[in-house]
Scaffold this motif. Structure first.
Motif, mmCIF file in Angstrom:
data_model
loop_
_atom_site.group_PDB
_atom_site.id
_atom_site.type_symbol
_atom_site.label_atom_id
_atom_site.label_comp_id
_atom_site.label_asym_id
_atom_site.label_seq_id
_atom_site.Cartn_x
_atom_site.Cartn_y
_atom_site.Cartn_z
ATOM 1 N N ASP A 171 0.819 -1.074 0.004
ATOM 2 C CA ASP A 171 0.169 -0.003 0.087
ATOM 3 C C ASP A 171 0.951 1.033 0.223
ATOM 4 N N SER A 172 0.230 2.487 -0.056
ATOM 5 C CA SER A 172 0.760 3.813 -0.075
ATOM 6 C C SER A 172 0.174 4.494 1.134
ATOM 7 N N ASP A 173 1.002 4.975 1.829
ATOM 8 C CA ASP A 173 0.379 6.228 2.693
ATOM 9 C C ASP A 173 0.478 7.426 2.043
ATOM 10 N N ILE A 174 -0.344 8.302 1.957
ATOM 11 C CA ILE A 174 -0.092 9.686 1.290
ATOM 12 C C ILE A 174 -0.037 10.611 2.250
ATOM 13 N N TYR A 175 1.093 11.694 2.110
ATOM 14 C CA TYR A 175 1.246 12.764 3.304
ATOM 15 C C TYR A 175 1.239 13.949 2.394
ATOM 16 N N GLY A 176 0.860 14.961 2.921
ATOM 17 C CA GLY A 176 1.131 16.349 2.324
ATOM 18 C C GLY A 176 1.332 17.341 3.264
ATOM 19 N N LEU A 177 2.008 18.527 2.724
ATOM 20 C CA LEU A 177 2.647 19.643 3.606
ATOM 21 C C LEU A 177 2.205 20.831 2.754
ATOM 22 N N LEU A 178 1.450 21.976 3.040
ATOM 23 C CA LEU A 178 1.190 23.025 2.590
ATOM 24 C C LEU A 178 2.261 23.980 2.780
ATOM 25 N N ALA A 179 2.478 25.237 1.960
ATOM 26 C CA ALA A 179 3.198 26.251 2.295
ATOM 27 C C ALA A 179 2.797 27.067 3.535
ATOM 28 N N PRO A 180 1.775 27.328 3.815
ATOM 29 C CA PRO A 180 1.437 27.943 5.138
ATOM 30 C C PRO A 180 1.585 27.235 6.270
ATOM 31 N N GLU A 181 1.606 25.928 6.214
ATOM 32 C CA GLU A 181 1.905 25.236 7.334
ATOM 33 C C GLU A 181 3.507 25.060 7.574
ATOM 34 N N TRP A 182 4.031 25.011 6.745
ATOM 35 C CA TRP A 182 5.786 25.159 6.616
ATOM 36 C C TRP A 182 6.217 26.327 7.201
ATOM 37 N N ARG A 183 5.563 27.400 6.932
ATOM 38 C CA ARG A 183 5.938 28.622 7.331
ATOM 39 C C ARG A 183 5.731 28.872 8.800
ATOM 40 N N THR A 184 4.693 28.227 9.344
ATOM 41 C CA THR A 184 4.176 28.305 10.725
ATOM 42 C C THR A 184 5.131 27.273 11.580
#
Length: 184
Positions: A171-184
């Motif tokens: 299987d694959s677990d999918i992860y995501g990170l958004l720019a506003p989350e990174w900047r905080t």
């Protein structure tokens, strides 16, 4: 605007991140031929130097086409490649990319990958102006999931029986990170 094909060299406290060179083939073979390293990849462990050269050729093509940014990890006090990290499947229209990384087995547990990925993500969100970075991880690879979660990635779902390597389905677990989350 900076593009993915611009020569990139990043520095961290302990590491240099730089583009791949033909002379990296032996170090890459040592990394990717390890059964431990290849365990959760979507392809089997390498068995010969020709695979390292083919990989280097693919990375050069992606670089030339602006589809990816592949970096080699070296300790600042040495010149041996100890790992790789990449932003690939770059989609500048939608400001997104996928992230991938590997690390030599003897370097696990020292925080090198976290350090390298902080630099890579800073570059992706700032210089490349990405809005979203995604990761695809085998659910059995708990160490990789911890690396992503420590960086702020969120688990977004599981794709069942997505990959096959050496006759094994995973299987694959999918992860995501958004720019506003990174900047905080």
């Amino acid at each position: 605007m900076t593009t993915a094909t611009t020569a990139v060299a990043l520095q961290t406290q302990r590491l240099r991140l730089r583009g791949p060179h033909r002379q990296d083939a032996d170090d890459l073979l040592a990394i990717y031929s390890s059964a431990d390293v290849a365990r959760y990849l979507s392809r089997p462990a390498w068995t010969g130097i020709d695979q390292a050269y083919a990989w280097l050729d693919r990375m050069h093509t992606e670089h030339e086409q602006g589809n990816g940014l592949q970096l080699m990890l070296e300790r600042r006090e040495g010149a041996r490649v100890i790992g790789t990290c990449a932003l690939f499947r770059l989609d500048f229209d939608n400001r997104r990319a996928e992230i991938g990384y590997t690390l030599a087995r003897d370097c696990w547990g020292h925080g090198y990958m976290h350090e390298a990925l902080v630099a890579l993500l800073d570059h992706g969100f700032d210089a490349l102006r990405l809005h979203r970075v995604e990761a695809d991880v085998d659910p059995r690879n708990a160490a990789s999931a911890r690396v992503l979660e420590r960086l702020g990635f969120r688990h977004e779902g599981r794709l069942r029986q997505r990959w096959q390597a050496e006759g094994e389905v995973s299987d694959s677990d999918i992860y995501g990170l958004l720019a506003p989350e990174w900047r905080t």
